[in-house]
Design a protein around this motif. Structure first.
Motif, short mmCIF file in Angstrom:
data_model
loop_
_atom_site.label_atom_id
_atom_site.label_comp_id
_atom_site.label_asym_id
_atom_site.label_seq_id
_atom_site.Cartn_x
_atom_site.Cartn_y
_atom_site.Cartn_z
N CYS A 79 -1.25 -12.50 -3.75
CA CYS A 79 -1.94 -11.31 -4.27
C CYS A 79 -2.42 -10.42 -3.12
CB CYS A 79 -3.12 -11.71 -5.15
SG CYS A 79 -2.66 -12.51 -6.69
N PHE A 80 -3.02 -11.04 -2.11
CA PHE A 80 -3.49 -10.29 -0.95
C PHE A 80 -2.32 -9.63 -0.22
CE2 PHE A 80 -5.02 -10.06 3.50
CZ PHE A 80 -6.06 -9.18 3.28
N GLY A 81 -1.18 -10.30 -0.16
CA GLY A 81 0.01 -9.72 0.46
C GLY A 81 0.50 -8.48 -0.27
N PHE A 82 0.38 -8.50 -1.60
CA PHE A 82 0.79 -7.33 -2.38
C PHE A 82 -0.11 -6.13 -2.07
CE2 PHE A 82 0.64 -4.78 -6.32
CZ PHE A 82 1.96 -4.36 -6.32
N PHE A 83 -1.43 -6.37 -2.03
CA PHE A 83 -2.34 -5.27 -1.70
C PHE A 83 -2.14 -4.80 -0.26
CE2 PHE A 83 -4.80 -7.35 -5.20
CZ PHE A 83 -4.58 -6.33 -6.11
N SER A 84 -1.83 -5.71 0.63
CA SER A 84 -1.54 -5.36 2.01
C SER A 84 -0.29 -4.47 2.08
CB SER A 84 -1.34 -6.62 2.83
OG SER A 84 -0.81 -6.33 4.09
N PHE A 85 0.72 -4.82 1.29
CA PHE A 85 1.94 -4.01 1.24
C PHE A 85 1.65 -2.59 0.76
CE2 PHE A 85 5.36 -2.50 -1.62
CZ PHE A 85 6.29 -2.15 -0.65
N ILE A 86 0.87 -2.48 -0.31
CA ILE A 86 0.54 -1.15 -0.84
C ILE A 86 -0.22 -0.34 0.21
CG2 ILE A 86 -0.78 0.07 -2.62
CD1 ILE A 86 1.79 -1.29 -3.65
N LEU A 87 -1.18 -0.97 0.90
CA LEU A 87 -1.93 -0.25 1.94
C LEU A 87 -1.02 0.16 3.10
CD1 LEU A 87 -5.28 -2.23 2.08
CD2 LEU A 87 -4.90 0.07 1.17
N GLN A 88 -0.17 -0.77 3.53
CA GLN A 88 0.71 -0.45 4.65
C GLN A 88 1.76 0.58 4.26
OE1 GLN A 88 2.30 -4.21 5.94
NE2 GLN A 88 0.67 -4.48 7.44
N LEU A 89 2.11 0.64 3.01
CA LEU A 89 3.10 1.62 2.56
C LEU A 89 2.62 3.04 2.83
CD1 LEU A 89 5.82 1.85 1.10
CD2 LEU A 89 4.56 1.93 -1.05
N PHE A 90 1.33 3.26 2.67
CA PHE A 90 0.79 4.60 2.88
C PHE A 90 0.19 4.80 4.26
CE2 PHE A 90 0.58 3.91 -1.75
CZ PHE A 90 1.43 4.95 -2.13
#
Length: 165
Positions: A79-90
């Motif tokens: 779950c934390f990896g998914f939020f990290s991906f979304i943050l890194q995407l932007f």
């Protein structure tokens, strides 16, 4: 590129769902009249189902706690990896890799592998009231191994993925 990102998001959400199902559901070891997971044992007779928690008097209680901890940690990390991906995407500049997300996913993958491997090697010791040949691995156990493959694939995809236009 938008299609690739959509595929990765769907793949990651699927990994999270698989981890939740395998950690929560009561079907790691099943038989004709029982189902067992890493939390409790349920026995079914003609009229009702009786469930009992795994108690600390169980000789393999520490191993069961290790499996519980690694599966919960794997789910949290995914779950934390998914939020990290979304943050890194932007936040990442174009051409940079999602190394933090890949690292978190590989840690999640390792946690799943450790938990399921321990269960594979010691499942007959966790529930001494059951005969070793009385059951078979259930779908939650299989889903946990599939989640392992998904999180490993996710981590590799994040390492390869570069943010492009």
């Amino acid at each position: 590129m938008l299609v690739v990102l959509a595929f990765i998001v769907i793949f990651h959400i699927t990994s999270i769902a698989l981890l939740f199902i395998s950690t929560i559901d009561n079907a790691w070891w099943v038989g004709d009249n029982f189902s067992v997971d890493i939390w409790r044992s349920c026995f079914t007779n003609v009229t009702n189902t009786v469930c009992k928690d795994i108690v600390s008097s169980n000789p393999s209680y520490q191993a069961i706690q290790t499996i519980q901890a690694t599966m919960i940690l794997a789910t949290i990390l995914c779950c934390f990896g998914f939020f990290s991906f979304i943050l890194q995407l932007f936040r990442l500049k174009q051409g940079e890799r999602f190394v933090l997300t890949a690292t978190i996913q590989i840690l999640s993958c390792l946690c799943v592998m450790i938990g399921v491997s321990i269960y594979t090697s010691m499942h007959d010791q966790f529930h001494p009231e059951l005969k070793p040949d009385a059951g078979r691995f259930g779908y939650s156990f299989v889903i946990a191994w599939i989640a392992f493959a998904f999180t490993l694939t996710n981590s590799i995809m994040y390492l390869i993925l570069r943010k492009r236009k």
